[in-house]
Design a protein around this motif. Structure first.
Motif, short mmCIF file in Angstrom:
data_model
loop_
_atom_site.label_atom_id
_atom_site.label_comp_id
_atom_site.label_asym_id
_atom_site.label_seq_id
_atom_site.Cartn_x
_atom_site.Cartn_y
_atom_site.Cartn_z
N GLU A 23 0.83 -1.20 0.00
CA GLU A 23 0.00 0.00 0.00
C GLU A 23 0.86 1.26 0.00
O GLU A 23 0.55 2.24 -0.67
N GLU A 24 1.96 1.22 0.75
CA GLU A 24 2.81 2.42 0.84
C GLU A 24 3.49 2.73 -0.48
O GLU A 24 3.57 3.89 -0.89
N VAL A 25 4.01 1.69 -1.15
CA VAL A 25 4.76 1.94 -2.38
C VAL A 25 3.86 1.95 -3.62
O VAL A 25 4.31 2.27 -4.72
N GLY A 26 2.56 1.61 -3.46
CA GLY A 26 1.62 1.73 -4.55
C GLY A 26 1.62 0.61 -5.56
O GLY A 26 1.38 0.84 -6.75
N ARG A 159 -4.85 -2.56 -9.85
CA ARG A 159 -5.75 -1.49 -9.39
C ARG A 159 -5.49 -1.21 -7.93
O ARG A 159 -5.31 -2.13 -7.13
N ARG A 160 -5.54 0.06 -7.59
CA ARG A 160 -5.43 0.49 -6.19
C ARG A 160 -6.70 1.23 -5.82
O ARG A 160 -7.01 2.28 -6.40
N ARG A 161 -7.46 0.70 -4.88
CA ARG A 161 -8.72 1.32 -4.50
C ARG A 161 -8.47 2.64 -3.77
O ARG A 161 -7.65 2.71 -2.87
N ALA A 283 1.06 11.22 -7.02
CA ALA A 283 1.05 11.59 -5.60
C ALA A 283 -0.01 12.65 -5.32
O ALA A 283 -0.72 12.58 -4.31
N LEU A 284 -0.14 13.62 -6.21
CA LEU A 284 -1.16 14.66 -6.02
C LEU A 284 -2.57 14.08 -6.15
O LEU A 284 -3.48 14.47 -5.42
N LEU A 285 -2.76 13.13 -7.06
CA LEU A 285 -4.06 12.48 -7.21
C LEU A 285 -4.43 11.70 -5.95
O LEU A 285 -5.57 11.76 -5.48
N LEU A 286 -3.48 10.96 -5.40
CA LEU A 286 -3.74 10.19 -4.18
C LEU A 286 -4.05 11.12 -3.02
O LEU A 286 -4.92 10.83 -2.19
N GLU A 287 -3.34 12.24 -2.96
CA GLU A 287 -3.61 13.22 -1.90
C GLU A 287 -5.02 13.80 -2.04
O GLU A 287 -5.74 13.95 -1.05
#
Length: 304
Positions: A23-26, A159-161, A283-287
């Motif tokens: 999860e941390e490294v995506g 995929r990452r939820r 990173a900006l999208l995840l934020e």
């Protein structure tokens, strides 16, 4: 030696969990596990062993951990030095997105990119989730934001939820269903319906739960769907991911039963190293995704 494998190993050693490290490294757990095995083969050393609580570092893993961190720090310093020569991130990032998510995710990110990284270029392609995933898999896009399809991702994708949104039946305020506190899929079967277009997750869900839905109109956008409902065309199946129409003529009633929510995911290629520019945008999208919550709305007769 691929430095991202060192990052995966450092995360697993530090967190003691493959799931938390992934999860941390995506990346997905299978991808992380595979890359760790390749890293151990490169070093000819076992770094991790399984335990009841997750994973623990071997004596060799614990001894090499400082060196692993030095390798990661050296790569970061090299990247920062290169960026310092140009003064900003450069390159082009290609992002795919379903239309309903553009306003809540991409618009705020684009604003930040323009102010914080003016030399970074990006393109955005709007399409259905399936079409976006095809483009990501073929290398036409760096990554995509999609509503999770019912089928598993193709072999070269993961995929990452990010978050989920509840489903609603959208009805005119004077419609009999507007007075209900909740509705099931079967209760929509006898009414004319306004659906999102074929190829979308909502179209798929509607046709999965109703054998022969009475669809009178297939909309390309949520705004069009709500406008058609407001003018009496039928009952819509809506998520409220995209706002834009605050119409007093509409009431949203929660749908219950199988699949009451839509999952939103970040989709990307497996076993590929994104560019620095792509990592910045991701990173900006995840934020931004962490800031997104389903809109609160007024539902007739039963509050919010």
């Amino acid at each position: 030696m691929r430095v991202e494998r060192a990052r995966y190993a450092e995360a697993a050693l530090r967190l003691g969990s493959l799931r938390a490290a992934a999860e941390e490294v995506g990346v997905s757990q299978p991808t992380l596990r595979q890359q760790l095995e390749l890293f151990e083969e490169e070093l000819d050393t076992v770094l991790l062993t399984r335990s009841r609580r997750g994973v623990v570092g071997t004596p060799a893993g614990e001894e090499l951990l400082p060196w692993i961190r030095q390798l990661i720090a050296a790569e970061d310093a090299l990247r920062d030095g290169a960026l310092g020569l140009t003064g900003a991130y450069q390159g082009t990032v290609r992002v795919g997105c379903v239309p309903s998510l553009a306003s809540v995710l991409l618009a705020p990110v684009i604003g930040r990119l323009l102010s914080e990284h003016p030399r970074l270029r990006f393109t955005v392609a709007e399409s259905t989730s399936g079409a976006v995933e095809d483009l990501v898999a073929d290398g036409g896009l760096d990554f995509g934001v999609v509503t999770e399809p019912s089928t598993p991702p193709m072999q070269r994708l993961e995929r990452r939820r990010l978050f989920s949104f509840p489903l609603y039946a959208c009805a005119p305020s004077d419609h009999p269903l507007a007075r209900r506190r909740s509705l099931t899929w079967s209760e929509l079967a006898s009414w004319p319906l306004v659906s999102m277009r074929r190829g979308t997750r909502l179209w798929e869900m509607l046709h999965t739960h109703l054998a022969e839905p009475r669809v009178v109109f297939e909309a390309s956008t949520a705004q069009t769907l709500r406008m058609m409902v407001a003018h009496g065309a039928g009952i819509g199946v809506d998520t409220l991911i995209a706002s834009g129409i605050d119409d007093a003529r509409l009431v949203h009633v929660p749908l219950t039963g199988p699949e009451p929510e839509v999952e939103v995911c970040l989709t990307q290629r497996t076993n590929s190293q994104p560019s620095s520019a792509a990592l910045t945008v991701r990173a900006l999208l995840l934020e931004q995704a962490e800031l997104v919550y389903p809109p609160r709305l007024k539902e007739r007769g039963h509050g919010v």
